[in-house]
Design an enzyme around this catalytic site. Structure first.
Site, PDB file in Angstrom:
ATOM      1  N   GLY A  44       0.804  -1.216   0.000  1.00  0.00           N
ATOM      2  CA  GLY A  44       0.000   0.000   0.000  1.00  0.00           C
ATOM      3  C   GLY A  44       0.835   1.264   0.000  1.00  0.00           C
ATOM      4  O   GLY A  44       0.466   2.266  -0.624  1.00  0.00           O
ATOM      5  N   ASP A  45       1.959   1.243   0.687  1.00  0.00           N
ATOM      6  CA  ASP A  45       2.871   2.382   0.711  1.00  0.00           C
ATOM      7  C   ASP A  45       3.317   2.730  -0.710  1.00  0.00           C
ATOM      8  O   ASP A  45       3.288   3.894  -1.120  1.00  0.00           O
ATOM      9  CB  ASP A  45       4.078   2.062   1.598  1.00  0.00           C
TER      10      ASP A  45
END
Length: 145
Positions: A18-19
């Site tokens: 997700g980062d």
């Protein structure tokens, strides 16, 4: 890459993915807005991707999430972390990790509509805060003259 059994992936790994997904969305948005100077791009992108901004995003939209998404956010937020935040307190860092885990989850499950919604909301929340913050700073400065 569609992941069939998302529960097999721990929330830290989801946050890792997700980062990267969120960072790419922010960089793409900055380029669309006409920022081409790399130093300026980095400075502005930092406003969006820092832990405090991500924590604000997830807290702001939490009630807009469905039950499954809320459960994932809670699971990610409550997971014992092996890493420590460099520039955030532990609670803020946990909320930021929860935002990243949700982003990674939506990406890996190929839920493109929901991921697009999340990225638009996230960028909008930070943009609004940044713009309003600048207005308040200018107003305070004008009032002190």
């Amino acid at each position: 890459m569609k992941v069939e059994n998302i529960k097999e992936i721990n929330t830290t790994a989801l946050a890792y993915m997700g980062d990267a997904v969120y960072e790419l969305a922010v960089r793409e948005e900055m380029m669309k807005q006409g920022y081409y100077n790399v130093n300026r791009l980095h400075h502005i992108a930092t406003l969006y991707v820092r832990a405090s901004a991500q924590a604000k995003i997830i807290k702001t939209i939490f009630d807009e999430l469905d039950e499954k998404e809320q459960a994932l956010v809670k699971r990610a937020r409550n997971r014992k972390s092996a890493t420590k935040a460099k520039n955030a307190d532990p609670v803020t860092y946990k909320w930021a990790t929860a935002f990243e885990a949700l982003t990674g989850y939506l990406y890996l499950t190929e839920n493109q509509d929901r991921l697009s919604w999340l990225m638009e909301r996230a960028i909008g929340i930070v943009k609004d805060e940044h713009i309003n913050g600048r207005k308040e700073t200018k107003e305070k400065a004008a009032g002190q003259k």
